[in-house]
Design a protein around this motif. Structure first.
Motif, PDB file in Angstrom:
ATOM      1  N   ALA A 264      18.426  15.286 -70.688  1.00 39.17           N
ATOM      2  CA  ALA A 264      19.442  16.091 -70.005  1.00 39.17           C
ATOM      3  C   ALA A 264      18.961  16.491 -68.613  1.00 39.17           C
ATOM      4  O   ALA A 264      19.698  16.391 -67.628  1.00 39.17           O
ATOM      5  CB  ALA A 264      19.770  17.322 -70.844  1.00 39.17           C
ATOM      6  N   VAL A 265      17.720  16.919 -68.549  1.00 39.02           N
ATOM      7  CA  VAL A 265      17.182  17.346 -67.254  1.00 39.02           C
ATOM      8  C   VAL A 265      17.084  16.158 -66.304  1.00 39.02           C
ATOM      9  O   VAL A 265      17.480  16.241 -65.120  1.00 39.02           O
ATOM     10  CB  VAL A 265      15.806  17.998 -67.455  1.00 39.02           C
ATOM     11  CG1 VAL A 265      15.142  18.277 -66.118  1.00 39.02           C
ATOM     12  CG2 VAL A 265      15.961  19.289 -68.251  1.00 39.02           C
TER      13      VAL A 265
ATOM     14  N   THR B 186      24.968  16.356 -74.062  1.00 34.36           N
ATOM     15  CA  THR B 186      24.291  17.642 -73.903  1.00 34.36           C
ATOM     16  C   THR B 186      25.141  18.764 -74.476  1.00 34.36           C
ATOM     17  O   THR B 186      24.653  19.627 -75.207  1.00 34.36           O
ATOM     18  CB  THR B 186      23.998  17.901 -72.418  1.00 34.36           C
ATOM     19  OG1 THR B 186      23.284  16.794 -71.873  1.00 34.36           O
ATOM     20  CG2 THR B 186      23.201  19.173 -72.244  1.00 34.36           C
ATOM     21  N   ILE B 187      26.405  18.717 -74.131  1.00 32.41           N
ATOM     22  CA  ILE B 187      27.314  19.767 -74.623  1.00 32.41           C
ATOM     23  C   ILE B 187      27.426  19.737 -76.134  1.00 32.41           C
ATOM     24  O   ILE B 187      27.375  20.772 -76.805  1.00 32.41           O
ATOM     25  CB  ILE B 187      28.713  19.590 -73.981  1.00 32.41           C
ATOM     26  CG1 ILE B 187      28.681  19.994 -72.526  1.00 32.41           C
ATOM     27  CG2 ILE B 187      29.753  20.402 -74.725  1.00 32.41           C
ATOM     28  CD1 ILE B 187      28.473  21.476 -72.319  1.00 32.41           C
TER      29      ILE B 187
ATOM     30  N   VAL C 104      15.398  15.724 -80.599  1.00 27.68           N
ATOM     31  CA  VAL C 104      15.870  16.929 -79.906  1.00 27.68           C
ATOM     32  C   VAL C 104      15.051  17.171 -78.645  1.00 27.68           C
ATOM     33  O   VAL C 104      15.592  17.488 -77.582  1.00 27.68           O
ATOM     34  CB  VAL C 104      15.814  18.145 -80.847  1.00 27.68           C
ATOM     35  CG1 VAL C 104      16.181  19.419 -80.106  1.00 27.68           C
ATOM     36  CG2 VAL C 104      16.742  17.953 -82.031  1.00 27.68           C
ATOM     37  N   MET C 105      13.747  16.991 -78.770  1.00 22.74           N
ATOM     38  CA  MET C 105      12.897  17.193 -77.592  1.00 22.74           C
ATOM     39  C   MET C 105      13.225  16.170 -76.512  1.00 22.74           C
ATOM     40  O   MET C 105      13.328  16.503 -75.319  1.00 22.74           O
ATOM     41  CB  MET C 105      11.430  17.074 -77.986  1.00 22.74           C
ATOM     42  CG  MET C 105      10.937  18.219 -78.821  1.00 22.74           C
ATOM     43  SD  MET C 105       9.199  17.964 -79.208  1.00 22.74           S
ATOM     44  CE  MET C 105       8.864  19.454 -80.069  1.00 22.74           C
TER      45      MET C 105
ATOM     46  N   GLY D 294      15.979  14.746 -76.130  1.00 21.64           N
ATOM     47  CA  GLY D 294      17.304  15.083 -75.601  1.00 21.64           C
ATOM     48  C   GLY D 294      17.225  16.076 -74.472  1.00 21.64           C
ATOM     49  O   GLY D 294      17.934  15.961 -73.468  1.00 21.64           O
ATOM     50  N   GLY D 295      16.360  17.051 -74.632  1.00 24.66           N
ATOM     51  CA  GLY D 295      16.190  18.015 -73.554  1.00 24.66           C
ATOM     52  C   GLY D 295      15.663  17.350 -72.298  1.00 24.66           C
ATOM     53  O   GLY D 295      16.153  17.605 -71.183  1.00 24.66           O
TER      54      GLY D 295
ATOM     55  N   LEU E 281      24.321  21.183 -77.561  1.00 24.93           N
ATOM     56  CA  LEU E 281      24.075  22.591 -77.271  1.00 24.93           C
ATOM     57  C   LEU E 281      25.028  23.504 -78.046  1.00 24.93           C
ATOM     58  O   LEU E 281      24.605  24.514 -78.606  1.00 24.93           O
ATOM     59  CB  LEU E 281      24.226  22.835 -75.763  1.00 24.93           C
ATOM     60  CG  LEU E 281      24.104  24.284 -75.304  1.00 24.93           C
ATOM     61  CD1 LEU E 281      22.707  24.820 -75.590  1.00 24.93           C
ATOM     62  CD2 LEU E 281      24.415  24.395 -73.810  1.00 24.93           C
TER      63      LEU E 281
ATOM     64  N   VAL F 108      21.689  12.229 -61.277  1.00 18.31           N
ATOM     65  CA  VAL F 108      23.053  12.318 -60.727  1.00 18.31           C
ATOM     66  C   VAL F 108      23.036  13.065 -59.403  1.00 18.31           C
ATOM     67  O   VAL F 108      23.741  12.720 -58.447  1.00 18.31           O
ATOM     68  CB  VAL F 108      23.994  13.007 -61.744  1.00 18.31           C
ATOM     69  CG1 VAL F 108      25.351  13.270 -61.118  1.00 18.31           C
ATOM     70  CG2 VAL F 108      24.139  12.166 -62.977  1.00 18.31           C
ATOM     71  N   LEU F 109      22.195  14.089 -59.350  1.00 19.79           N
ATOM     72  CA  LEU F 109      22.127  14.912 -58.134  1.00 19.79           C
ATOM     73  C   LEU F 109      21.652  14.103 -56.942  1.00 19.79           C
ATOM     74  O   LEU F 109      22.164  14.240 -55.816  1.00 19.79           O
ATOM     75  CB  LEU F 109      21.168  16.074 -58.417  1.00 19.79           C
ATOM     76  CG  LEU F 109      21.315  17.358 -57.593  1.00 19.79           C
ATOM     77  CD1 LEU F 109      22.732  17.868 -57.637  1.00 19.79           C
ATOM     78  CD2 LEU F 109      20.375  18.405 -58.141  1.00 19.79           C
TER      79      LEU F 109
ATOM     80  N   ALA G 110      26.821   9.007 -66.908  1.00 21.47           N
ATOM     81  CA  ALA G 110      26.617  10.414 -66.565  1.00 21.47           C
ATOM     82  C   ALA G 110      27.540  11.308 -67.378  1.00 21.47           C
ATOM     83  O   ALA G 110      27.125  12.362 -67.902  1.00 21.47           O
ATOM     84  CB  ALA G 110      26.865  10.624 -65.070  1.00 21.47           C
ATOM     85  N   LEU G 111      28.794  10.909 -67.475  1.00 22.76           N
ATOM     86  CA  LEU G 111      29.749  11.709 -68.245  1.00 22.76           C
ATOM     87  C   LEU G 111      29.346  11.761 -69.714  1.00 22.76           C
ATOM     88  O   LEU G 111      29.379  12.825 -70.347  1.00 22.76           O
ATOM     89  CB  LEU G 111      31.150  11.113 -68.102  1.00 22.76           C
ATOM     90  CG  LEU G 111      32.246  11.818 -68.909  1.00 22.76           C
ATOM     91  CD1 LEU G 111      32.415  13.254 -68.438  1.00 22.76           C
ATOM     92  CD2 LEU G 111      33.569  11.052 -68.775  1.00 22.76           C
TER      93      LEU G 111
ATOM     94  N   PHE H 110      26.528  14.072 -70.165  1.00 20.03           N
ATOM     95  CA  PHE H 110      26.994  15.459 -70.150  1.00 20.03           C
ATOM     96  C   PHE H 110      27.599  15.839 -71.498  1.00 20.03           C
ATOM     97  O   PHE H 110      27.325  16.909 -72.049  1.00 20.03           O
ATOM     98  CB  PHE H 110      28.015  15.633 -69.025  1.00 20.03           C
ATOM     99  CG  PHE H 110      28.799  16.908 -69.106  1.00 20.03           C
ATOM    100  CD1 PHE H 110      30.132  16.897 -69.487  1.00 20.03           C
ATOM    101  CD2 PHE H 110      28.211  18.120 -68.804  1.00 20.03           C
ATOM    102  CE1 PHE H 110      30.861  18.067 -69.565  1.00 20.03           C
ATOM    103  CE2 PHE H 110      28.932  19.299 -68.871  1.00 20.03           C
ATOM    104  CZ  PHE H 110      30.264  19.276 -69.252  1.00 20.03           C
TER     105      PHE H 110
ATOM    106  N   VAL I  37      20.469  15.061 -64.942  1.00 20.47           N
ATOM    107  CA  VAL I  37      20.982  15.947 -63.884  1.00 20.47           C
ATOM    108  C   VAL I  37      20.333  15.607 -62.548  1.00 20.47           C
ATOM    109  O   VAL I  37      21.002  15.500 -61.519  1.00 20.47           O
ATOM    110  CB  VAL I  37      20.728  17.417 -64.270  1.00 20.47           C
ATOM    111  CG1 VAL I  37      20.904  18.321 -63.073  1.00 20.47           C
ATOM    112  CG2 VAL I  37      21.655  17.835 -65.390  1.00 20.47           C
TER     113      VAL I  37
END
Lengths: 239, 790
Positions: A124-125, A180-181, A117-118, A120-121, A184, A131-132, A173-174, A177, A128
């Motif tokens: 996710a960051v 993450t969803i 879980v950690m 995963g966080g 969450l 991708v950005l 990337a998808l 996402f 992002v």
């Protein structure tokens, strides 16, 4: 059980696809025949030979030297740490998730779960940010094609390594996402038990998609980096 | 037409007919078999005809000899359920039910509450069960006969079972008085009597009097039962009739029927209820927090919703009551039991989670369980979150009907605070799911041989221990003797430390803590008048002119009273400032105390020229140590008893179990304590009371359980027992669950940052999703030719 079967098949297909791409790119005999059966025979022979060759060359030292030689370490500081965090968290997530999903009937639990879980966080960051700042390098599309039956021939679809690499990036990337969803939403007081069950399975299959995309992307990157005269790294223009 | 021509149609018709017959026969053979003829109506197996009312039960009473009872006859016998109810409801079938089949059932099912043999004097809390439940001992194996068991626990037995043993069992133990008391049949009225006259206290009283045959009649309010079988000779038989030689004490049991409830044909009106009312169940199955007030206790949420116990705990004539736990259907082979579990009613699932049960029975709502991760439903039973009291640091001390003798009212106080039962203790059950349990720490004396500890019955220990376990009785004897010399408003007391000990009606002593008193206050005998406590023998100058003129009179009466104490070691005497008061030849003798008594003061016994205290130091020390506590034994007592027991245990070692530890005599004679499987607590699952949804665990969020210091995981349970000692077992709640305490603490601490973690994930998902949408739109735009590649 189904997840295990699908995982094995899909990952195997990914590796076979990458191997075929390498075969097709590097071997003359791959392009010397139009017969699929002959092609398959030659591919199988080449795969067996390559497997034996790689097994002979593989050793912990060889892998360590390879890791130390990755261009990752020569990147600027922030990019380097971004890559380390992204790759490291993804590797742990994949390893812990798939190992427990396939081999442990109870599934992921205990300290590995907490670490998952950690991680995963963190993933996710990092995704992002990646991708950005790197997504712009993967904005390209196939040329508009005329609608003809020749489109059904894989050799005329215009499937190039660059395009596959692009699709792999955005699939990754998808999938990230969706991972993450699907992690969450169950944490929020929104889903009932059927929804929780669905999200659990959805998370697993999203992970599978993410893994396959990563394998394909990394495979193409490693192959391209290993070929003389081709630039390596995420920033290279591969259109 | 020719003859041949006429014959042909006939022949053809015959053939057709033959074919038709053959076809019909074949069809008959291949068709579904004809339904079996309806069985002849069996009088003992009246099936339900579909009517939803209860027939009026205006029935003639029959006794155990199947003779009609005329209520007005002389010395009528008590009614027998077997022969009164049996003609319509097969008694043998009913007797095989869960409540009556402990001795004969081949399956034990999920563990339930054991019978607890509790004896405060010997410090015994011994779990017993005829069913093979872990931690419980078989009464037969310990030498308890069905008679002994019935006398011990018949107060909360519904009849049948050990209270109605087979003739072989009865004959095997001639010392049992079944022939005098009769057997207690399965008492139909214990559950099915709607009348407010159904009196559980009367049942207990009759069992105590050994009026087993009469108990159902008395408890059901059918008649009044007098006399006591316990006072009759063992040769008495019911056919002997009343005891003509004794109308005062050894009165044979007799019944006087309430004739107003009989009609002209001597038929009695049974006010029957089907299914039983909750009060009938709660007579034996009540559980309440120990110090809760009745007005503040909430009922089970099912009861509040209008359900009765028997709406879920159903049975047919076989009385194999559905207990309602998951897995029961598979264990018992009764598939209908799966419909009456939590999951069955509320989710329509069987124990494996398959949707095979019709949900929503009796209006059971479907739980949303919004936001609860799936792992909770795999690892926890429904009762973890929904049943029993919420976990707290000290656990909740409860009292149950059967263990603490609740629900029996009369002149005497039946209910007890011990044994101490606590809940909820969360432990993995046979289905590998964590569930809430009740827990009791066993306490008993035993013989240890290898790793096996065999309990000893309290009476065996009591006999061997002798006076070691009776300091309270000895003190009480002295105090009661002194009370003869006091006024009506004066109570003789022994003062020791902070406590004042007075005699009670049970032959023991009651301790009261005196406010402001010091713990090191010297021991003295006194009398209490109102709130004031005065020494029995105050200090004064015997030679003074102005001494109290009554003092010598009082001393005389004290000495006379002390002279009646049985087993006294010597003659009573009082020494005040070197003046000796004693009886000589029946008269009060006041003389100068001899040199040997120069340092003595107060009352005592003259033994070989010395004044020994009225009560031995051991007695005073023991009762003072235990005063104000629930404990009934000191380590000193245990050591002495173990020494006495060791002389009769042969090669086995005498041990005492209490508070989760096993005590034994070490080689140097001191008392050692060690862990032992025999000292492990006994647990059994609980399912009631079910709390409403808003009181379930997790209603306020994950941190109800998952926090760094939650009571759910980290409550500590301490061993309790009759022994006053600091050497007790202490365990964490998580150890019962088989979960690592460190992981749960780390995991619980992670919930501190969980809200922030969710926020980060949400932001990341939003940005990633937005970027993906934009990338997708750009790709679509370029594909459509709306956008040019840069």
């Amino acid at each position: 059980m189904w997840f295990t079967i699908v995982t094995v098949l899909v990952v195997a297909a990914g590796f076979v696809g990458l191997a075929f791409h390498r075969f097709w790119t590097t071997r003359e005999e791959a392009r010397s025949t139009l017969l699929y059966a002959e092609l398959a025979k030659r591919f199988s022979a080449w795969t067996a030979l390559r497997t034996v060759q790689m097994a002979r060359r593989a050793s912990p030292r060889a892998w360590w030297d390879y890791l130390k030689g990755l261009p990752l370490w020569r990147e600027p500081l922030l990019e380097k740490w971004l890559s380390i965090c992204l790759y490291g968290s993804f590797l742990y997530l994949a390893a812990s998730g798939f190992f427990f999903a396939i081999f442990i009937p109870r599934g992921l639990f205990g300290f590995p779960l907490v670490a998952h879980v950690m991680a995963g966080g963190l993933f996710a960051v990092c995704l992002v940010i990646t991708v950005l700042f790197k997504g712009r390098d993967f904005i390209t599309v196939p040329k508009p094609a005329h609608l003809t039956l020749t489109l059904l021939d894989p050799r005329k679809m215009g499937i190039t390594p660059a395009r596959v690499r692009l699709w792999a990036f955005w699939t990754f990337a998808l999938a990230g996402f969706l991972l993450t969803i699907s992690a969450l939403l169950p944490m929020l007081p929104l889903l009932r038990t059927p929804g929780q069950k669905f999200m659990f399975e959805f998370h697993r299959y999203s992970a599978l998609a993410s893994l396959v995309a990563a394998i394909v992307f990394a495979g193409l990157e490693i192959f391209a980096a290993g070929r003389p005269g081709t630039p390596a790294g995420l920033g290279a223009d591969r259109s | 037409m020719s003859a041949a021509g006429r014959a042909f149609p006939r022949t053809g018709a015959g053939v057709v007919l033959a074919l038709f017959v053959l076809a019909a026969a074949a069809a008959g053979q291949t068709a579904a078999p004809a339904p079996a003829p309806a069985p002849a109506k069996d009088q003992k197996h009246l099936g339900w005809n579909g009517d939803r009312t209860v027939p009026v039960h205006l029935l003639p009473l029959r006794d155990e000899s199947d003779e009609l009872i005329v209520p007005t006859e002389t010395d009528p016998r008590p009614y027998s359920a077997r022969f009164t109810c049996g003609p319509c409801h097969d008694y043998a079938t009913v007797r095989g039910g869960w409540h009556f089949s402990a001795l004969t059932a081949d399956k034990s099912g999920r563990p339930g509450e054991p019978w607890l043999l509790s004896d405060p004097r010997t410090g015994t809390v011994l779990p017993l069960s005829y069913r093979a439940w872990p931690g419980s001992y078989d009464p037969d194996a310990l030498g308890l006969t069905a008679w002994d068991f019935t006398l011990l626990f018949g107060r909360h037995l519904p009849g049948g079972g050990p209270a109605e043993p087979s003739d072989e069992e009865a004959l095997a133990h001639p010392e049992a008085r079944w022939n005098v008391s009769g057997k207690a049949e399965a008492n139909c009225l214990a559950c099915h009597n709607r009348s407010g006259r159904q009196d559980h206290s009367e049942w207990a009283k009759q069992v105590l009097r050994e009026n087993l045959r009469w108990a159902a009649t008395a408890a059901g309010g059918i008649g009044e039962v007098g006399g006591m079988a316990s006072r009759l000779k063992e040769t008495w038989d019911i056919t002997d009739g009343p005891n003509l030689d004794d109308h005062e004490w050894a009165v044979a049991p007799f019944v006087t029927y309430r004739t107003v409830d009989f009609d002209s044909k001597h038929r009695y009106f049974f006010d029957i209820i089907y299914p039983p009312a909750d009060e009938r169940c709660l007579a034996c199955h009540s559980v309440s927090p120990k110090d809760a007030a009745q007005w503040s206790a909430d009922a089970d949420v099912h009861t509040a919703a209008g359900l009765k116990c028997a709406d879920c705990h159903r049975n047919d004539l076989g009385h194999a009551i559905v207990r309602g736990y998951e897995g029961e259907a598979a264990e018992t082979g009764d598939r209908s039991a799966g419909a009456f579990t939590c999951r069955g009613c509320h989710l329509g699932e069987n124990a494996e989670g398959e949707k095979t049960v019709v949900p929503g029975r009796l209006g059971a709502p479907y739980p949303k369980h919004t936001g609860i991760p799936l792992v909770h439903f795999k690892r926890l039973s429904c009762t973890v979150c929904h049943s029993g009291p919420k976990p707290n640091e000290d656990f909740t001390r409860v009292r149950t009907s059967r263990a603490n003798r609740l629900g029996i009212y009369g002149v005497a106080t039946w209910s007890t605070d011990v044994p101490a039962i606590v809940e909820p203790v969360y432990q993995k059950g046979g289905d590998h799911k964590i569930g809430p349990n009740r827990l009791v720490w066993p306490a008993f004396w035993g013989k240890k041989s290898g790793k096996t500890v065999t309990p000893l019955l309290p009476e065996v220990v009591d006999k061997i221990a002798g006076d070691i376990l009776k300091p309270e009785e000895r003190l009480s004897l002295t105090l009661v003797a002194l009370s003869q010399a006091l006024a009506e408003d004066e109570i003789p007391v022994l003062v020791s430390g902070k406590f004042v000990f007075a005699p009670n009606v049970d032959g023991g002593i009651d301790a009261a803590e005196e406010a402001g008193a010091k713990a090191d206050r010297a021991v003295f005998w006194g009398l209490r008048a109102g709130q004031e406590v005065r020494p029995l023998a105050p200090d004064f100058d015997p030679a003074a002119e102005d001494k109290d003129p009554e003092i010598e009179t009082r001393f005389q009466s004290y000495l006379q009273a002390l002279g009646t104490v049985a087993g006294r070691p010597g003659e009573p005497a009082i020494v005040i400032r070197k003046t000796l008061y004693r009886f000589v030849d029946g008269f009060l003798d006041i003389s100068e105390a001899p040199a040997e008594l120069a340092g003595a003061a107060g009352p005592g016994w003259l033994v070989e020229g010395k004044l020994v205290p009225l009560a031995p130091d051991f007695d005073v020390r023991t009762v003072t140590a235990k005063a104000g506590t629930e404990q009934t034994l000191t380590e000193e007592q245990v050591g002495l008893v173990l020494e006495a027991l060791s002389k009769m245990t042969g090669d086995s070692e005498a041990v005492y179990i209490s508070g989760g530890r096993m005590f034994h005599r070490a080689k140097d004679g001191t008392l050692g304590a060690a862990a032992s499987p025999a000292a492990a607590p006994v647990v059994w699952p609980l399912a009631h009371d079910v709390r409403p949804a808003q009181q379930s665990l997790g209603w306020k969020g994950c941190t109800d359980c998952h926090s760094g210091g939650s009571d759910f995981f980290f409550g500590r349970i301490k061993g309790t027992g009759p022994l006053l000692t600091k050497r007790i077992e202490t365990r964490s709640a998580s150890s019962f669950m088989g979960l690592g305490g460190l992981f749960q603490r780390v995991f619980g601490l992670s919930f501190i940052v969980r809200p922030a973690f969710k926020l980060v994930l949400g932001i990341a998902a939003f940005i990633a999703g937005a970027l993906l949408v934009i990338a997708g739109l750009v790709a679509l735009g370029r594909f459509a030719g709306f956008l040019e590649k840069r």
